[in-house]
Design a protein around this motif. Structure first.
Motif, PDB file in Angstrom:
ATOM      1  N   ALA A  79       0.855  -1.185   0.000  1.00 44.51           N
ATOM      2  CA  ALA A  79       0.000   0.000   0.000  1.00 44.51           C
ATOM      3  C   ALA A  79       0.895   1.240   0.000  1.00 44.51           C
ATOM      4  CB  ALA A  79      -0.909  -0.022   1.228  1.00 44.51           C
ATOM      5  N   ASP A 101       4.265   8.137  -4.078  1.00 38.61           N
ATOM      6  CA  ASP A 101       4.092   7.790  -5.490  1.00 38.61           C
ATOM      7  C   ASP A 101       4.426   8.982  -6.390  1.00 38.61           C
ATOM      8  OD1 ASP A 101       3.153   6.030  -7.673  1.00 38.61           O
ATOM      9  OD2 ASP A 101       1.597   7.560  -7.852  1.00 38.61           O
ATOM     10  N   LYS A 153       5.983   1.751  -8.349  1.00 38.32           N
ATOM     11  CA  LYS A 153       4.862   0.793  -8.412  1.00 38.32           C
ATOM     12  C   LYS A 153       4.982  -0.117  -9.626  1.00 38.32           C
ATOM     13  CE  LYS A 153       1.698   4.240 -10.415  1.00 38.32           C
ATOM     14  NZ  LYS A 153       2.655   5.369 -10.381  1.00 38.32           N
ATOM     15  N   LYS A 168       5.376  -4.110  -9.544  1.00 39.40           N
ATOM     16  CA  LYS A 168       4.434  -4.986 -10.274  1.00 39.40           C
ATOM     17  C   LYS A 168       5.188  -5.942 -11.190  1.00 39.40           C
ATOM     18  CE  LYS A 168       0.381  -2.042  -9.987  1.00 39.40           C
ATOM     19  NZ  LYS A 168      -0.219  -0.798 -10.438  1.00 39.40           N
ATOM     20  N   GLU A 172      -0.756  -7.481  -4.397  1.00 44.25           N
ATOM     21  CA  GLU A 172      -1.711  -6.381  -4.588  1.00 44.25           C
ATOM     22  C   GLU A 172      -0.931  -5.099  -4.333  1.00 44.25           C
ATOM     23  OE1 GLU A 172      -5.407  -4.688  -1.984  1.00 44.25           O
ATOM     24  OE2 GLU A 172      -5.512  -6.808  -2.519  1.00 44.25           O
ATOM     25  N   ILE A 173      -0.759  -4.291  -5.365  1.00 45.85           N
ATOM     26  CA  ILE A 173       0.057  -3.077  -5.254  1.00 45.85           C
ATOM     27  C   ILE A 173      -0.840  -1.899  -5.605  1.00 45.85           C
ATOM     28  CG2 ILE A 173       2.063  -1.841  -6.184  1.00 45.85           C
ATOM     29  CD1 ILE A 173       3.083  -4.847  -6.826  1.00 45.85           C
ATOM     30  N   GLU A 174      -1.021  -1.011  -4.646  1.00 44.60           N
ATOM     31  CA  GLU A 174      -1.990   0.063  -4.869  1.00 44.60           C
ATOM     32  C   GLU A 174      -1.515   1.366  -4.242  1.00 44.60           C
ATOM     33  OE1 GLU A 174      -6.687   1.103  -4.072  1.00 44.60           O
ATOM     34  OE2 GLU A 174      -5.972  -0.895  -3.561  1.00 44.60           O
ATOM     35  N   VAL A 175      -1.791   2.467  -4.940  1.00 47.96           N
ATOM     36  CA  VAL A 175      -1.529   3.798  -4.389  1.00 47.96           C
ATOM     37  C   VAL A 175      -2.808   4.245  -3.681  1.00 47.96           C
ATOM     38  CG1 VAL A 175      -0.934   6.196  -4.902  1.00 47.96           C
ATOM     39  CG2 VAL A 175       0.101   4.332  -6.235  1.00 47.96           C
ATOM     40  N   TYR A 176      -2.680   4.573  -2.394  1.00 52.23           N
ATOM     41  CA  TYR A 176      -3.825   5.011  -1.592  1.00 52.23           C
ATOM     42  C   TYR A 176      -3.910   6.540  -1.587  1.00 52.23           C
ATOM     43  CZ  TYR A 176      -4.874   0.363   0.274  1.00 52.23           C
ATOM     44  OH  TYR A 176      -5.258  -0.949   0.407  1.00 52.23           O
ATOM     45  N   GLU A 209      -8.950   5.840   4.581  1.00 53.95           N
ATOM     46  CA  GLU A 209      -7.901   5.094   3.861  1.00 53.95           C
ATOM     47  C   GLU A 209      -7.195   4.103   4.779  1.00 53.95           C
ATOM     48  OE1 GLU A 209      -7.026   5.638   0.008  1.00 53.95           O
ATOM     49  OE2 GLU A 209      -9.030   5.456   0.836  1.00 53.95           O
ATOM     50  N   ARG A 269      -9.502   1.177   4.928  1.00 51.37           N
ATOM     51  CA  ARG A 269      -9.444   0.409   3.681  1.00 51.37           C
ATOM     52  C   ARG A 269      -8.193  -0.467   3.660  1.00 51.37           C
ATOM     53  NH1 ARG A 269      -8.520   1.140  -1.968  1.00 51.37           N
ATOM     54  NH2 ARG A 269      -7.450   3.120  -1.717  1.00 51.37           N
ATOM     55  N   ARG A 307      -7.912  -4.658   3.632  1.00 52.13           N
ATOM     56  CA  ARG A 307      -7.084  -5.411   2.677  1.00 52.13           C
ATOM     57  C   ARG A 307      -6.082  -6.299   3.426  1.00 52.13           C
ATOM     58  NH1 ARG A 307      -9.801  -6.765  -0.280  1.00 52.13           N
ATOM     59  NH2 ARG A 307      -8.128  -7.609  -1.546  1.00 52.13           N
TER      60      ARG A 307
END
Length: 209
Positions: free
Chosen positions: A147, A153, A160, A164, A175-179, A197, A200, A204
């Motif tokens: 996260a 970012d 990221k 990935k 699971e690679i995500e920008v919050y 956030e 969230r 996850r």
């Protein structure tokens, strides 16, 4: 199942204990680590998340890849000696900010033992060094949740993509995500705590475990 929790630079404090307790209520045996135990008993940051970071930098700079690895081994062994930890279930590990590389390296030293790794606003996960955490992650057998903070970012937009590609090449689920949170958005005592956030990210994390 056992979980190792690697805190951010503010270390072991009421906020990280609170997060550890919350995880324990979901059925995990959680060890919240004081990463600076060599020098100081917890709490290592007098004012928790409001402590000026320059005061804490020397503590962080005293740690390195070797201490991360030896500590991870020792803490896994300690967790495994607890009657509440199921030996037939994999261990999970999570790291915040500087704890991100520590969580990844925990899976490196015990690839057969660690099944899940989560990093939240992880620091220096991708470097140009041969011991970069992202390269080491590829040698593990874990599932990953990465996260990323919005401002991290913006500063390193390529990280990221590199992450990935690395996980895809290693054939590891990630699971690679920008919050939509700034660096440090998860712990409740953080100056940039972002409740929606953080929740969230928590959801996850539980899904990963």
């Amino acid at each position: 199942p056992g979980v190792l929790y690697w805190p951010d630079i503010f270390g072991l404090r009421p906020a990280s204990r609170q997060m550890g307790k919350r995880l324990a209520e979901s059925g995990y045996s959680v060890l919240v680590i004081n990463p600076f135990y060599r020098v100081k008993k917890a709490p290592t940051a007098e004012d928790g998340g409001a402590t000026p970071i320059p005061q804490l930098m020397p503590l962080m700079q005293a740690l390195n890849e070797t201490t991360h690895m030896t500590d991870a081994k020792a803490f896994i062994a300690w967790l495994d000696s607890q009657p509440s930890v199921a030996k037939d279930r994999k261990i999970g590990t999570q790291g915040y900010c500087m704890g991100g590389p520590m969580a990844i390296r925990t899976a490196v030293v015990a690839p057969e033992r660690v099944g899940a790794v989560a990093t939240f606003h992880g620091a220096a996960l991708v470097t140009d060094q041969p011991n970069s955490p992202h390269l080491q992650a590829a040698k593990t057998k874990a599932q990953f949740l990465i996260a990323i903070a919005m401002n991290d970012d913006q500063r390193s937009p390529n990280d990221k993509t590199v992450l990935k590609e690395t996980f895809a090449k290693a054939n590891l689920p990630a699971e690679i995500e920008v919050y939509h949170g700034a660096h440090g958005w998860c712990p409740p005592d953080s100056r940039v705590y972002n409740l929606p956030e953080a929740e969230r990210a928590w959801t996850r994390l539980l899904a990963l475990y």
